[in-house]
Design a protein around this motif. Structure first.
Motif, PDB file in Angstrom:
ATOM      1  N   PRO A  10       7.917  -7.770  17.865  1.00 13.69           N
ATOM      2  CA  PRO A  10       6.901  -8.806  17.633  1.00 13.69           C
ATOM      3  C   PRO A  10       5.470  -8.411  17.981  1.00 13.69           C
ATOM      4  O   PRO A  10       4.541  -8.749  17.246  1.00 13.69           O
ATOM      5  N   ALA A  11       5.259  -7.707  19.089  1.00 17.96           N
ATOM      6  CA  ALA A  11       3.884  -7.320  19.465  1.00 17.96           C
ATOM      7  C   ALA A  11       3.266  -6.406  18.412  1.00 17.96           C
ATOM      8  O   ALA A  11       2.082  -6.535  18.076  1.00 17.96           O
ATOM      9  N   ALA A  12       4.048  -5.488  17.866  1.00 15.11           N
ATOM     10  CA  ALA A  12       3.544  -4.591  16.825  1.00 15.11           C
ATOM     11  C   ALA A  12       3.258  -5.376  15.545  1.00 15.11           C
ATOM     12  O   ALA A  12       2.243  -5.137  14.883  1.00 15.11           O
ATOM     13  N   ALA A  13       4.137  -6.307  15.206  1.00 15.72           N
ATOM     14  CA  ALA A  13       3.923  -7.122  14.004  1.00 15.72           C
ATOM     15  C   ALA A  13       2.638  -7.932  14.124  1.00 15.72           C
ATOM     16  O   ALA A  13       1.859  -8.008  13.169  1.00 15.72           O
ATOM     17  N   ARG A  14       2.403  -8.529  15.284  1.00  9.64           N
ATOM     18  CA  ARG A  14       1.166  -9.309  15.480  1.00  9.64           C
ATOM     19  C   ARG A  14      -0.066  -8.425  15.316  1.00  9.64           C
ATOM     20  O   ARG A  14      -1.051  -8.813  14.690  1.00  9.64           O
ATOM     21  N   ARG A  15      -0.033  -7.228  15.880  1.00  6.99           N
ATOM     22  CA  ARG A  15      -1.189  -6.318  15.801  1.00  6.99           C
ATOM     23  C   ARG A  15      -1.454  -5.885  14.361  1.00  6.99           C
ATOM     24  O   ARG A  15      -2.602  -5.864  13.909  1.00  6.99           O
ATOM     25  N   VAL A  16      -0.393  -5.541  13.628  1.00  2.69           N
ATOM     26  CA  VAL A  16      -0.545  -5.145  12.226  1.00  2.69           C
ATOM     27  C   VAL A  16      -1.122  -6.303  11.423  1.00  2.69           C
ATOM     28  O   VAL A  16      -2.010  -6.118  10.591  1.00  2.69           O
ATOM     29  N   SER A  17      -0.645  -7.505  11.682  1.00  2.36           N
ATOM     30  CA  SER A  17      -1.125  -8.685  10.967  1.00  2.36           C
ATOM     31  C   SER A  17      -2.635  -8.874  11.164  1.00  2.36           C
ATOM     32  O   SER A  17      -3.374  -9.124  10.208  1.00  2.36           O
ATOM     33  N   ILE A  28       1.487  -4.061   5.836  1.00  4.50           N
ATOM     34  CA  ILE A  28       2.553  -3.051   5.770  1.00  4.50           C
ATOM     35  C   ILE A  28       2.132  -1.872   6.648  1.00  4.50           C
ATOM     36  O   ILE A  28       1.128  -1.204   6.380  1.00  4.50           O
ATOM     37  N   LEU A  29       2.903  -1.628   7.693  1.00  2.06           N
ATOM     38  CA  LEU A  29       2.664  -0.481   8.563  1.00  2.06           C
ATOM     39  C   LEU A  29       3.585   0.645   8.130  1.00  2.06           C
ATOM     40  O   LEU A  29       4.795   0.458   8.010  1.00  2.06           O
ATOM     41  N   ARG A  30       3.013   1.817   7.869  1.00  2.00           N
ATOM     42  CA  ARG A  30       3.822   2.979   7.500  1.00  2.00           C
ATOM     43  C   ARG A  30       3.941   3.892   8.709  1.00  2.00           C
ATOM     44  O   ARG A  30       2.941   4.253   9.338  1.00  2.00           O
ATOM     45  N   GLY A  62       6.727 -11.637   8.872  1.00  2.00           N
ATOM     46  CA  GLY A  62       6.049 -11.420   7.602  1.00  2.00           C
ATOM     47  C   GLY A  62       5.371 -10.068   7.465  1.00  2.00           C
ATOM     48  O   GLY A  62       4.778  -9.769   6.434  1.00  2.00           O
ATOM     49  N   VAL A  63       5.458  -9.245   8.497  1.00  2.00           N
ATOM     50  CA  VAL A  63       4.882  -7.898   8.473  1.00  2.00           C
ATOM     51  C   VAL A  63       6.005  -6.912   8.182  1.00  2.00           C
ATOM     52  O   VAL A  63       7.113  -7.043   8.703  1.00  2.00           O
ATOM     53  N   GLN A  64       5.704  -5.916   7.344  1.00  2.00           N
ATOM     54  CA  GLN A  64       6.710  -4.919   6.993  1.00  2.00           C
ATOM     55  C   GLN A  64       6.395  -3.575   7.638  1.00  2.00           C
ATOM     56  O   GLN A  64       5.228  -3.178   7.732  1.00  2.00           O
ATOM     57  N   LEU A  65       7.451  -2.897   8.068  1.00  2.00           N
ATOM     58  CA  LEU A  65       7.372  -1.527   8.566  1.00  2.00           C
ATOM     59  C   LEU A  65       8.094  -0.662   7.554  1.00  2.00           C
ATOM     60  O   LEU A  65       9.270  -0.887   7.272  1.00  2.00           O
ATOM     61  N   ALA A  66       7.403   0.314   6.984  1.00  2.00           N
ATOM     62  CA  ALA A  66       7.975   1.199   5.972  1.00  2.00           C
ATOM     63  C   ALA A  66       8.129   2.607   6.550  1.00  2.00           C
ATOM     64  O   ALA A  66       7.200   3.134   7.168  1.00  2.00           O
ATOM     65  N   VAL A  67       9.321   3.183   6.330  1.00  4.91           N
ATOM     66  CA  VAL A  67       9.600   4.540   6.793  1.00  4.91           C
ATOM     67  C   VAL A  67      10.238   5.299   5.641  1.00  4.91           C
ATOM     68  O   VAL A  67      11.227   4.846   5.067  1.00  4.91           O
ATOM     69  N   ASP A  68       9.677   6.461   5.284  1.00  5.47           N
ATOM     70  CA  ASP A  68      10.236   7.267   4.193  1.00  5.47           C
ATOM     71  C   ASP A  68      11.573   7.862   4.624  1.00  5.47           C
ATOM     72  O   ASP A  68      11.891   7.950   5.811  1.00  5.47           O
ATOM     73  N   ALA A  69      12.365   8.283   3.651  1.00  5.73           N
ATOM     74  CA  ALA A  69      13.724   8.763   3.902  1.00  5.73           C
ATOM     75  C   ALA A  69      13.770   9.978   4.828  1.00  5.73           C
ATOM     76  O   ALA A  69      14.651  10.077   5.685  1.00  5.73           O
ATOM     77  N   ILE A  70      12.854  10.906   4.682  1.00  8.67           N
ATOM     78  CA  ILE A  70      12.855  12.108   5.524  1.00  8.67           C
ATOM     79  C   ILE A  70      12.517  11.753   6.971  1.00  8.67           C
ATOM     80  O   ILE A  70      13.185  12.191   7.908  1.00  8.67           O
ATOM     81  N   SER A  71      11.501  10.927   7.164  1.00 12.36           N
ATOM     82  CA  SER A  71      11.112  10.518   8.518  1.00 12.36           C
ATOM     83  C   SER A  71      12.206   9.689   9.177  1.00 12.36           C
ATOM     84  O   SER A  71      12.426   9.786  10.391  1.00 12.36           O
ATOM     85  N   LEU A  72      12.903   8.872   8.381  1.00 12.53           N
ATOM     86  CA  LEU A  72      13.940   7.998   8.939  1.00 12.53           C
ATOM     87  C   LEU A  72      15.025   8.798   9.655  1.00 12.53           C
ATOM     88  O   LEU A  72      15.547   8.356  10.681  1.00 12.53           O
TER      89      LEU A  72
END
Length: 110
Positions: A10-17, A28-30, A62-72
């Motif tokens: 939640p703290a990261a989502a609030r900051r990204v928002s 969207i945080l990548r 409502g905030v999204q965190l996106a991670v590519d397949a290699i990084s995941l």
């Protein structure tokens, strides 16, 4: 931590928002992992314009965190948080796969 591939706390989502709203961009945080840093790999954060087809996505408030397949592969099972301390404010990855990390928390080894 969880069975999810990765989670956004939640703290990261609030900051990204807040940042996304100020910049007028999608919330969207990548998170990606690159070679380098003092421990072998380093985390890279940035706002993204869109979700890519190979991304794994976590959502919080409502905030999204996106991670590519290699990084995941290197951050699977991690939680992304936002930390405020005397040392400053920063996004932090709580990575159960990291065998070691640097003192500043931005790089790690597996």
């Amino acid at each position: 931590m969880t069975d999810a591939p990765i989670i956004l706390l939640p703290a990261a989502a609030r900051r990204v928002s807040v940042i996304a709203e100020k910049q007028g961009v999608p919330a969207i945080l990548r998170l990606s992992v690159e070679g380098g840093g003092c421990s072998g790999f380093q985390y890279k954060f940035g706002l993204a314009d869109a979700i890519e087809p190979d991304d794994t996505v976590a959502e919080e408030q409502g905030v999204q965190l996106a991670v590519d397949a290699i990084s995941l592969d290197l951050v699977r099972g991690s939680a992304v948080d936002f930390v405020e301390s005397l040392g400053g404010k920063h996004f932090e990855v709580k990575n159960p796969n990291a065998a070691s990390g640097c003192g500043c928390g931005t790089s790690f080894s597996v």
